[in-house]
Scaffold this motif. Structure first.
Motif, PDB file in Angstrom:
ATOM      1  N   PHE A 117      10.521  -7.836 -10.096  1.00 49.57           N
ATOM      2  CA  PHE A 117       9.429  -7.177 -10.804  1.00 49.57           C
ATOM      3  C   PHE A 117       9.385  -7.609 -12.267  1.00 49.57           C
ATOM      4  O   PHE A 117       8.337  -7.996 -12.797  1.00 49.57           O
ATOM      5  N   VAL A 118      10.552  -7.595 -12.920  1.00 49.53           N
ATOM      6  CA  VAL A 118      10.593  -7.956 -14.340  1.00 49.53           C
ATOM      7  C   VAL A 118      10.505  -9.467 -14.519  1.00 49.53           C
ATOM      8  O   VAL A 118       9.797  -9.962 -15.404  1.00 49.53           O
ATOM      9  N   TYR A 119      11.191 -10.221 -13.656  1.00 51.31           N
ATOM     10  CA  TYR A 119      11.169 -11.671 -13.798  1.00 51.31           C
ATOM     11  C   TYR A 119       9.758 -12.228 -13.603  1.00 51.31           C
ATOM     12  O   TYR A 119       9.375 -13.199 -14.276  1.00 51.31           O
ATOM     13  N   GLY A 120       8.993 -11.636 -12.701  1.00 47.06           N
ATOM     14  CA  GLY A 120       7.631 -12.114 -12.476  1.00 47.06           C
ATOM     15  C   GLY A 120       6.817 -12.139 -13.757  1.00 47.06           C
ATOM     16  O   GLY A 120       6.139 -13.129 -14.072  1.00 47.06           O
ATOM     17  N   ALA A 121       6.903 -11.056 -14.528  1.00 50.38           N
ATOM     18  CA  ALA A 121       6.166 -10.995 -15.793  1.00 50.38           C
ATOM     19  C   ALA A 121       6.716 -12.004 -16.793  1.00 50.38           C
ATOM     20  O   ALA A 121       5.957 -12.688 -17.497  1.00 50.38           O
ATOM     21  N   ALA A 122       8.046 -12.136 -16.856  1.00 47.85           N
ATOM     22  CA  ALA A 122       8.665 -13.060 -17.806  1.00 47.85           C
ATOM     23  C   ALA A 122       8.287 -14.508 -17.492  1.00 47.85           C
ATOM     24  O   ALA A 122       7.979 -15.296 -18.391  1.00 47.85           O
ATOM     25  N   ALA A 123       8.301 -14.867 -16.206  1.00 45.54           N
ATOM     26  CA  ALA A 123       7.982 -16.239 -15.809  1.00 45.54           C
ATOM     27  C   ALA A 123       6.525 -16.576 -16.093  1.00 45.54           C
ATOM     28  O   ALA A 123       6.205 -17.686 -16.550  1.00 45.54           O
ATOM     29  N   MET A 124       5.638 -15.632 -15.833  1.00 45.65           N
ATOM     30  CA  MET A 124       4.217 -15.879 -16.096  1.00 45.65           C
ATOM     31  C   MET A 124       3.962 -16.030 -17.593  1.00 45.65           C
ATOM     32  O   MET A 124       3.225 -16.921 -18.030  1.00 45.65           O
ATOM     33  N   VAL A 369       1.039  -5.765 -14.447  1.00 45.69           N
ATOM     34  CA  VAL A 369       0.963  -4.503 -15.203  1.00 45.69           C
ATOM     35  C   VAL A 369       1.817  -4.603 -16.468  1.00 45.69           C
ATOM     36  O   VAL A 369       1.427  -4.132 -17.543  1.00 45.69           O
ATOM     37  N   LEU A 370       2.998  -5.252 -16.338  1.00 46.19           N
ATOM     38  CA  LEU A 370       3.894  -5.362 -17.486  1.00 46.19           C
ATOM     39  C   LEU A 370       3.304  -6.249 -18.581  1.00 46.19           C
ATOM     40  O   LEU A 370       3.646  -6.085 -19.761  1.00 46.19           O
ATOM     41  N   PHE A 377      11.415   0.568 -20.631  1.00 46.45           N
ATOM     42  CA  PHE A 377      12.730   0.505 -21.258  1.00 46.45           C
ATOM     43  C   PHE A 377      13.871   0.597 -20.237  1.00 46.45           C
ATOM     44  O   PHE A 377      14.769  -0.236 -20.209  1.00 46.45           O
ATOM     45  N   ARG A 378      13.837   1.603 -19.377  1.00 44.23           N
ATOM     46  CA  ARG A 378      14.923   1.796 -18.425  1.00 44.23           C
ATOM     47  C   ARG A 378      14.987   0.644 -17.420  1.00 44.23           C
ATOM     48  O   ARG A 378      16.067   0.221 -17.004  1.00 44.23           O
ATOM     49  N   LEU A 379      13.835   0.152 -17.026  1.00 40.96           N
ATOM     50  CA  LEU A 379      13.788  -0.945 -16.068  1.00 40.96           C
ATOM     51  C   LEU A 379      14.398  -2.209 -16.659  1.00 40.96           C
ATOM     52  O   LEU A 379      15.100  -2.959 -15.977  1.00 40.96           O
ATOM     53  N   ILE A 380      14.163  -2.430 -17.945  1.00 42.73           N
ATOM     54  CA  ILE A 380      14.716  -3.609 -18.603  1.00 42.73           C
ATOM     55  C   ILE A 380      16.239  -3.538 -18.659  1.00 42.73           C
ATOM     56  O   ILE A 380      16.936  -4.538 -18.479  1.00 42.73           O
ATOM     57  N   ASP A 438      26.728  -3.721 -24.013  1.00 41.88           N
ATOM     58  CA  ASP A 438      25.743  -3.834 -25.079  1.00 41.88           C
ATOM     59  C   ASP A 438      24.454  -3.050 -24.824  1.00 41.88           C
ATOM     60  O   ASP A 438      23.615  -2.921 -25.732  1.00 41.88           O
ATOM     61  N   GLN A 439      24.290  -2.542 -23.617  1.00 43.08           N
ATOM     62  CA  GLN A 439      23.055  -1.807 -23.310  1.00 43.08           C
ATOM     63  C   GLN A 439      23.041  -0.458 -24.037  1.00 43.08           C
ATOM     64  O   GLN A 439      24.078   0.199 -24.144  1.00 43.08           O
ATOM     65  N   PRO A 440      21.883  -0.019 -24.511  1.00 44.64           N
ATOM     66  CA  PRO A 440      21.786   1.287 -25.220  1.00 44.64           C
ATOM     67  C   PRO A 440      21.748   2.450 -24.227  1.00 44.64           C
ATOM     68  O   PRO A 440      20.723   3.114 -24.034  1.00 44.64           O
ATOM     69  N   TRP A 441      22.906   2.711 -23.587  1.00 42.04           N
ATOM     70  CA  TRP A 441      22.941   3.720 -22.533  1.00 42.04           C
ATOM     71  C   TRP A 441      22.607   5.122 -23.046  1.00 42.04           C
ATOM     72  O   TRP A 441      22.089   5.957 -22.312  1.00 42.04           O
ATOM     73  N   SER A 442      22.909   5.399 -24.312  1.00 45.89           N
ATOM     74  CA  SER A 442      22.620   6.734 -24.851  1.00 45.89           C
ATOM     75  C   SER A 442      21.114   7.036 -24.845  1.00 45.89           C
ATOM     76  O   SER A 442      20.710   8.203 -24.749  1.00 45.89           O
ATOM     77  N   GLU A 443      20.313   5.972 -24.907  1.00 45.69           N
ATOM     78  CA  GLU A 443      18.853   6.157 -24.887  1.00 45.69           C
ATOM     79  C   GLU A 443      18.297   6.104 -23.464  1.00 45.69           C
ATOM     80  O   GLU A 443      17.115   6.365 -23.245  1.00 45.69           O
ATOM     81  N   PHE A 444      19.150   5.727 -22.527  1.00 50.07           N
ATOM     82  CA  PHE A 444      18.690   5.570 -21.131  1.00 50.07           C
ATOM     83  C   PHE A 444      18.445   6.919 -20.476  1.00 50.07           C
ATOM     84  O   PHE A 444      17.500   7.098 -19.717  1.00 50.07           O
ATOM     85  N   PHE A 445      19.349   7.876 -20.763  1.00 49.36           N
ATOM     86  CA  PHE A 445      19.299   9.160 -20.065  1.00 49.36           C
ATOM     87  C   PHE A 445      18.451  10.193 -20.822  1.00 49.36           C
ATOM     88  O   PHE A 445      18.326  10.131 -22.031  1.00 49.36           O
TER      89      PHE A 445
END
Length: 445
Positions: A117-124, A369-370, A377-380, A438-445
């Motif tokens: 899902f995310v790679y599709g947008a990045a590749a395009m 859509v992306l 954010f969470r998906l990334i 390195d992921q901002p886990w505190s902002e994930f939840f």
């Protein structure tokens, strides 16, 4: 990279090819059979790899040239192991994963859904950037991105592997000419370049992690696993093709090495010597085209943008084909329909199946859509973690499969193969832990 050898007509697990597939075992490896390696090299080296190498050259000059070479050797071992599994067992890699337990299935499913899902947008977007720079008054970036995705969809939907490979070969030729031309144009200091082959770490903060990141980023993620599927799609389905596959795989990563070394030369000479910094990500290549135009003229800048497009679009259609092929194999194996064998892939049935085309649609339409709403954010975060976890998963499972009774004894790992796969697994595990940390886990939840 394996230190196992076998007779060219060895037949530990001979699989008869379907009608219409020429599976005559060649007596010796030959350049005329090369193909899947070109595909995996083209797909694995994306715009992000070129930017990472440029930045390494910009920051450290030629110091990390050795790391780029080691990265290619590590990826040779992984792709060779995947290809060897397919040829020695006659089974697909997903069939091997499934034999290790259901956890592999769950990991693969979550990975291909979120990652795709995310790679599709990045590749395009990556394919659209050079087109918008070349033709600024035609369409906006989002429209170019959608056009690239749709062209990739139509091309892969209606063409089988043979046509796909030919187009990839042409685009690799464009990439090769452009990168080598730039490397020559910047007039590299060959004395410093040879010195850069000595394994020395830069005298900078986090130099170890930067070095490991460059090694790990040299061309390939899930496309390394797709290599075995492309080997089968070529019509290679038994051990008689083992020597050919190994030559093909080495060609793949020698080609990758040339791309990466050429871009490191550009970074070292054009950016490092002038103390010029570029942004990370695909937009860094647009900045490079501006620098090239100022230094060498508009023609060189446009030539580079054509190579940039070839690099991005080969990654797009390569993933559209290779990962869709893997997904189709997963569905067939999960539903118990169809034989999970290399011969089934070689027949072209997977490319005509509804799961193959369903995943093609998943890679193309939901990611649009992306392009307009930005990346969730969470998906990334999940995308980054899953992407980092895939290569340790691949290295670990290949070690398990190729040292067990699942693989015919003649084709199991030798000491060199095991050493390279352990090295790859440890390298990617360190990078995975760093990515998770390195992921901002505190902002994930």
């Amino acid at each position: 990279m394996a230190d196992t050898t076998g007779p060219p007509t060895g037949n530990s697990t001979h699989t008869e090819a379907p009608s219409g597939i020429d599976n005559t075992s060649p007596r010796r490896s030959s350049w005329k059979y090369i193909g899947p390696g070109i595909v995996v090299a083209a797909t694995g080296v994306g715009a992000g790899d070129l930017v990472a190498t440029l930045i390494a050259g910009s920051n450290f000059g030629y110091t990390l040239l050795w790391a780029a070479v080691v990265g290619c050797l590590v990826k040779i071992s992984l792709a060779e192991a995947a290809g060897r599994w397919h040829l020695s067992t006659g089974r697909t890699l997903f069939d091997g994963w499934a034999s290790l337990g259901r956890w592999t299935t769950w990991f693969f499913v979550v990975y291909v859904v979120v990652w795709g899902f995310v790679y599709g947008a990045a590749a395009m977007s990556s394919s659209a950037l050079p087109l918008q720079a070349l033709f600024p008054d035609v369409m906006d970036l989002e429209s170019w991105a959608i056009a690239c995705g749709l062209v990739g969809l139509v091309f892969v939907w209606f063409n089988k592997y043979a046509v796909f490979e030919k187009v990839m070969t042409v685009l690799v030729g464009v990439m090769f000419v452009v990168t080598v031309y730039l490397a020559i144009r910047v007039t590299p200091n060959l004395g410093d370049a040879f010195a850069g082959l000595l394994p020395v770490l830069p005298d900078e903060k986090d130099s170890v992690l930067n070095t490991l990141g460059l090694i790990g980023g040299v061309g390939g993620t899930i496309t390394l696993a797709a290599y075995g599927y492309w080997v089968n799609a070529k019509g290679w389905t038994n051990t008689g093709w083992m020597k050919v596959m190994r030559l093909d795989n080495r060609v793949a990563y020698i080609t990758t090495g040339i791309f990466v070394v050429a871009m490191l030369f550009v970074g070292a000479e054009l950016l490092h010597s002038a103390n010029v910094a570029i942004a990370s990500g695909d937009k860094g290549l647009i900045q490079l085209s501006d620098i090239l135009e100022a230094e060498y003229g508009a023609a060189t800048a446009k030539f580079f943008l054509i190579g940039f497009f070839a690099t991005s679009f080969t990654s797009l259609i390569g993933v559209w084909h290779g990962v869709s092929l893997m997904f189709a194999d997963f569905v067939a194996r999960y539903r118990g329909r169809g034989d999970a064998s290399g011969a089934e892939v070689a027949s072209g049935e997977r490319e005509r199946s509804w799961p193959f085309r369903a995943y093609l649609l998943w890679l193309t339409f939901p990611p649009i859509v992306l392009l307009f709403q930005g990346e969730p954010f969470r998906l990334i975060i999940l995308y980054g973690v899953l992407g980092a976890a895939f290569l340790p998963f691949l290295a670990g499972t290949l070690l398990w499969l190729l040292n067990s009774s699942r693989t015919p004894g003649e084709w199991r790992n030798g000491p060199l193969s095991n050493a390279m796969l352990v090295l790859a697994g440890l390298l990617f595990l360190v990078l995975c832990v760093k990515q998770v940390w390195d992921q901002p886990w505190s902002e994930f939840f």
